[in-house]
Design a protein around this motif. Structure first.
Motif, mmCIF file in Angstrom:
data_model
loop_
_atom_site.group_PDB
_atom_site.id
_atom_site.type_symbol
_atom_site.label_atom_id
_atom_site.label_comp_id
_atom_site.label_asym_id
_atom_site.label_seq_id
_atom_site.Cartn_x
_atom_site.Cartn_y
_atom_site.Cartn_z
ATOM 1 N N ILE A 74 17.334 0.569 1.595
ATOM 2 C CA ILE A 74 17.443 1.220 0.283
ATOM 3 C C ILE A 74 16.247 2.137 0.051
ATOM 4 C CG2 ILE A 74 17.498 0.784 -2.199
ATOM 5 C CD1 ILE A 74 18.983 -1.817 -1.622
ATOM 6 N N PHE A 75 15.063 1.706 0.492
ATOM 7 C CA PHE A 75 13.876 2.542 0.341
ATOM 8 C C PHE A 75 14.039 3.862 1.090
ATOM 9 C CE2 PHE A 75 9.862 0.665 -1.457
ATOM 10 C CZ PHE A 75 10.502 -0.297 -2.214
ATOM 11 N N PHE A 76 14.523 3.791 2.319
ATOM 12 C CA PHE A 76 14.711 5.018 3.096
ATOM 13 C C PHE A 76 15.766 5.914 2.454
ATOM 14 C CE2 PHE A 76 12.409 3.508 6.927
ATOM 15 C CZ PHE A 76 11.810 4.701 7.282
ATOM 16 N N ALA A 77 16.836 5.317 1.958
ATOM 17 C CA ALA A 77 17.888 6.119 1.326
ATOM 18 C C ALA A 77 17.363 6.821 0.076
ATOM 19 C CB ALA A 77 19.079 5.224 0.980
ATOM 20 N N LEU A 78 16.591 6.104 -0.739
ATOM 21 C CA LEU A 78 16.043 6.721 -1.948
ATOM 22 C C LEU A 78 14.988 7.773 -1.603
ATOM 23 C CD1 LEU A 78 15.767 3.582 -4.264
ATOM 24 C CD2 LEU A 78 17.171 5.603 -4.677
ATOM 25 N N SER A 79 14.174 7.521 -0.586
ATOM 26 C CA SER A 79 13.198 8.532 -0.171
ATOM 27 C C SER A 79 13.897 9.793 0.310
ATOM 28 C CB SER A 79 12.297 7.973 0.933
ATOM 29 O OG SER A 79 11.517 6.895 0.469
ATOM 30 N N THR A 80 14.979 9.616 1.062
ATOM 31 C CA THR A 80 15.754 10.771 1.518
ATOM 32 C C THR A 80 16.330 11.535 0.337
ATOM 33 O OG1 THR A 80 16.327 9.527 3.517
ATOM 34 C CG2 THR A 80 17.625 11.493 3.034
ATOM 35 N N LEU A 81 16.759 10.810 -0.692
ATOM 36 C CA LEU A 81 17.270 11.464 -1.896
ATOM 37 C C LEU A 81 16.178 12.293 -2.567
ATOM 38 C CD1 LEU A 81 19.589 11.814 -3.949
ATOM 39 C CD2 LEU A 81 18.767 9.740 -5.085
ATOM 40 N N GLY A 82 14.973 11.745 -2.648
ATOM 41 C CA GLY A 82 13.867 12.503 -3.231
ATOM 42 C C GLY A 82 13.523 13.736 -2.417
ATOM 43 N N HIS A 121 10.986 8.938 -6.701
ATOM 44 C CA HIS A 121 9.795 8.375 -6.058
ATOM 45 C C HIS A 121 9.051 7.421 -6.998
ATOM 46 C CE1 HIS A 121 10.226 10.741 -2.466
ATOM 47 N NE2 HIS A 121 10.168 11.879 -3.117
ATOM 48 N N GLY A 122 9.050 7.726 -8.287
ATOM 49 C CA GLY A 122 8.420 6.815 -9.229
ATOM 50 C C GLY A 122 9.130 5.471 -9.297
ATOM 51 N N TYR A 123 10.460 5.499 -9.229
ATOM 52 C CA TYR A 123 11.215 4.243 -9.206
ATOM 53 C C TYR A 123 10.900 3.443 -7.947
ATOM 54 C CZ TYR A 123 15.223 1.158 -8.466
ATOM 55 O OH TYR A 123 16.015 0.069 -8.202
ATOM 56 N N LEU A 124 10.778 4.134 -6.823
ATOM 57 C CA LEU A 124 10.429 3.441 -5.583
ATOM 58 C C LEU A 124 9.048 2.798 -5.680
ATOM 59 C CD1 LEU A 124 11.667 5.665 -2.610
ATOM 60 C CD2 LEU A 124 12.352 3.348 -3.179
ATOM 61 N N ALA A 125 8.104 3.510 -6.299
ATOM 62 C CA ALA A 125 6.755 2.956 -6.430
ATOM 63 C C ALA A 125 6.764 1.679 -7.270
ATOM 64 C CB ALA A 125 5.830 4.002 -7.050
ATOM 65 N N ARG A 126 7.538 1.673 -8.346
ATOM 66 C CA ARG A 126 7.624 0.460 -9.173
ATOM 67 C C ARG A 126 8.358 -0.652 -8.438
ATOM 68 N NH1 ARG A 126 8.838 4.564 -12.824
ATOM 69 N NH2 ARG A 126 11.067 4.113 -12.636
ATOM 70 N N ARG A 127 9.351 -0.298 -7.651
ATOM 71 C CA ARG A 127 10.097 -1.314 -6.898
ATOM 72 C C ARG A 127 9.230 -1.912 -5.794
ATOM 73 N NH1 ARG A 127 15.928 -1.934 -6.427
ATOM 74 N NH2 ARG A 127 16.452 -3.158 -4.574
ATOM 75 N N ALA A 128 8.324 -1.103 -5.237
ATOM 76 C CA ALA A 128 7.474 -1.595 -4.153
ATOM 77 C C ALA A 128 6.398 -2.553 -4.644
ATOM 78 C CB ALA A 128 6.827 -0.416 -3.428
ATOM 79 N N GLU A 129 6.113 -2.546 -5.939
ATOM 80 C CA GLU A 129 5.052 -3.411 -6.459
ATOM 81 C C GLU A 129 5.394 -4.892 -6.341
ATOM 82 O OE1 GLU A 129 4.434 -2.119 -10.417
ATOM 83 O OE2 GLU A 129 3.411 -0.241 -9.866
ATOM 84 N N VAL A 130 6.670 -5.228 -6.311
ATOM 85 C CA VAL A 130 7.072 -6.639 -6.280
ATOM 86 C C VAL A 130 7.319 -7.131 -4.863
ATOM 87 C CG1 VAL A 130 8.070 -6.475 -8.580
ATOM 88 C CG2 VAL A 130 9.507 -6.012 -6.595
ATOM 89 N N LEU A 131 7.155 -6.263 -3.862
ATOM 90 C CA LEU A 131 7.391 -6.675 -2.483
ATOM 91 C C LEU A 131 6.162 -7.381 -1.935
ATOM 92 C CD1 LEU A 131 9.231 -3.552 -0.999
ATOM 93 C CD2 LEU A 131 10.224 -5.662 -1.891
ATOM 94 N N SER A 132 6.411 -8.423 -1.173
ATOM 95 C CA SER A 132 5.306 -9.190 -0.584
ATOM 96 C C SER A 132 5.078 -8.849 0.879
ATOM 97 C CB SER A 132 5.592 -10.695 -0.712
ATOM 98 O OG SER A 132 6.824 -11.023 -0.084
ATOM 99 N N THR A 133 6.033 -8.181 1.517
ATOM 100 C CA THR A 133 5.903 -7.832 2.929
ATOM 101 C C THR A 133 5.405 -6.401 3.070
ATOM 102 O OG1 THR A 133 8.223 -7.129 3.007
ATOM 103 C CG2 THR A 133 7.728 -9.420 3.592
ATOM 104 N N ALA A 134 4.751 -6.140 4.192
ATOM 105 C CA ALA A 134 4.243 -4.793 4.461
ATOM 106 C C ALA A 134 5.388 -3.891 4.894
ATOM 107 C CB ALA A 134 3.163 -4.841 5.540
ATOM 108 N N SER A 135 5.288 -2.626 4.555
ATOM 109 C CA SER A 135 6.335 -1.670 4.912
ATOM 110 C C SER A 135 6.340 -1.436 6.415
ATOM 111 C CB SER A 135 6.108 -0.348 4.182
ATOM 112 O OG SER A 135 4.863 0.206 4.543
ATOM 113 N N PRO A 136 7.504 -1.185 7.002
ATOM 114 C CA PRO A 136 7.572 -0.994 8.458
ATOM 115 C C PRO A 136 6.946 0.304 8.943
ATOM 116 C CG PRO A 136 9.718 -0.624 7.463
ATOM 117 C CD PRO A 136 8.839 -1.143 6.377
#
Length: 500
Positions: free
Chosen positions: A126-134, A179-194
């Motif tokens: 989902i992160f990659f799809a939203l980044s591609t949208l941005g 991108h702002g939505y992605l940044a807020r969504r990433a705040e709750v993730l506990s794993t490192a991005s690939p």
């Protein structure tokens, strides 16, 4: 002017191989179907020539927006959340394996395409799809602004110019919202991005960059000087024969503060991107993006200095105006222009850079990679030449009849002292924002669509069996040298073994 992103591509994936839904059995199949459409659209876009890619961006945005509700519904179903009043139950049967090709991460092997990154989480898909949208929204803004910089055709009208800038601003604000939505969504993730493309610092930086570009477009819409410079360089322009360029008075002080706000956002994006750096390969961002962020900040500050100079010139302070122009040149890293006779290596280098940038604009490939530094340099040098002539003027009295007094005492020297650059730069005010990023509206499936997916799927989910684009390139057989096009099958042998 906006950064030229490269849209990533992805591998095929079957949701039914990793997810099942007891409440909505057809949900995984529908998600696979829409994801397959996105994958095909990205592959098609990648293979198009650069001049034709802009026309394909609306379909990519539409396809991603159609896929996201299904992916988000499965993500919500993993936690038994409710959508449109219906509870969705999704069970993870096996770890998903999805591949995406990063596009803004640094490549360990220069000159080659970056290898794909394997992710084992729906969240990062989902992160990659939203980044591609941005990225697609930003590229649409570039496509809207491209006619403003073309000098080979007829100049566009002021109305078309305003429409193009307004449209580009809307797309950039949409990109900042994503991108702002992605940044807020990433705040709750506990794993490192690939990879660095979807790291929290990166998506926050992309939101700041899109906001900075939109802020600078608010200035460009009412800034007449870039259009005057482009009109002067356009060989097809004939308006100068009967009409001088109109340069209306601008709200110089306000525009200067907007430019400083854009510079602050670009500086924030640059610092966030620098924070991502530190590893090897895909763990840091590429130098083209980092260089663009630095150039964007310099260009924004140079524009602010130019507008302070315009404000001083309107007040009759020509010396201060020239001082501000020199501040702008210093921000751009350019030495003040000197009149030299004969050949000049720096002048030849500058002319060559301008011609190369003009060719990029005509081809529509990689133009504006300097974030507008060249364009701003042209504007500042034009104003510096004009104001220097005014500042060097000596006024003599008009004598209509002989009078018994000393004419030399009536000569007025209008030259004003140019203040030091450091003194002017120390008086720069703070920036002022004009845009605010609206919250991204997460797409959701309509209730009728959710109800229709309660039935058992009528066909198998075989989207994960499609060949990868890398496999297609490896198995593709080119036409042998000297062969007639379309007859490669006649030259193919039964064996693929090579002899040396």
């Amino acid at each position: 002017m906006p950064f030229q992103f490269t849209l990533p591509t992805t591998s095929a994936f079957s949701f039914s191989s990793s997810f099942t839904s007891e409440s909505h059995p057809s949900l995984p199949l529908n998600a696979s179907t829409h994801r397959g459409v996105v994958r095909d659209a990205l592959k098609k876009y990648k293979r198009l020539p650069p001049s034709s890619q802009g026309q394909n961006l609306p379909s990519i945005i539409s396809n991603i927006n159609a896929y996201l509700p299904y992916a988000l519904a499965i993500d919500a179903g993993l936690s038994r959340a409710s959508l449109q009043g219906e509870e969705i139950n999704v069970v993870l049967t096996s770890t998903p394996v999805i591949e995406w090709r990063p596009t803004i991460s640094d490549n360990a092997v220069p000159g080659r395409e970056a290898p794909r990154v394997r992710i084992q989480s729906l969240e990062y898909d989902i992160f990659f799809a939203l980044s591609t949208l941005g990225y697609a929204y930003t590229l649409r803004a570039r496509a809207s602004l491209h006619p403003l910089y073309v000098t080979s055709g007829a100049p566009i009208s002021p109305q078309d110019r305003t429409t193009a800038i307004t449209t580009a601003t809307k797309h950039l604000l949409d990109a900042a919202s994503v991108h702002g939505y992605l940044a807020r969504r990433a705040e709750v993730l506990s794993t490192a991005s690939p990879c660095a493309d979807i790291a929290q610092s990166t998506v926050r930086a992309m939101a700041s960059l899109a906001l900075a570009e939109a802020t600078l477009l608010a200035v460009l819409k009412d800034d007449p000087y870039p259009a005057v410079v482009a009109q002067d360089r356009n060989d097809n322009d004939r308006e100068w024969m009967y009409k001088a360029p109109e340069i209306p008075k601008v709200r110089a002080h306000l525009f200067a503060r907007l430019c400083l706000a854009a510079a602050d956002h670009a500086a924030q994006a640059s610092s966030l991107c620098q924070a991502v750096r530190g590893g090897k390969g895909s763990s840091k961002l590429n130098d083209d993006l980092l260089r663009y962020l630095g150039d964007f900040r310099k260009t924004s500050r140079a524009k602010a200095c130019r507008f302070f100079g315009i404000d001083a010139e309107l007040s009759g302070q020509t010396g201060n105006a020239l001082g501000w122009l020199r501040c702008g040149l210093q921000e751009l890293g350019i030495e003040p222009k000197e009149e030299k006779k004969g050949l000049s290596l720096s002048r030849m280098k500058k002319d060559w850079s301008e011609k190369r940038e003009d060719k990029k604009i005509e081809r529509g490939t990689n133009w504006g990679s300097d974030a507008g530094k060249l364009e701003e340099t042209r504007v500042i040098e034009m104003l510096e030449t004009k104001w220097t002539k005014v500042n060097d003027t000596v006024s003599f009295p008009v004598i209509l009849y002989p009078v018994p007094y000393n004419i030399a005492n009536s000569v007025q020297i209008l030259t004003q002292t140019i203040p030091p650059i450091a003194t002017l730069l120390s008086s720069l005010p703070s920036g002022r924002d004009i845009h605010s990023i609206k919250p991204y509206q997460v797409p959701e499936l309509p209730k009728q669509t959710l109800e229709s997916m309660r039935v058992v799927p009528d066909r198998a989910d075989d989207y994960g069996e499609q060949p990868s684009s890398d496999d297609e390139e490896r198995t593709a057989v080119g036409t042998p040298g000297g062969a007639f096009p379309g007859t490669s099958e006649n030259y193919r042998s039964e064996s693929t073994r090579s002899y040396y």
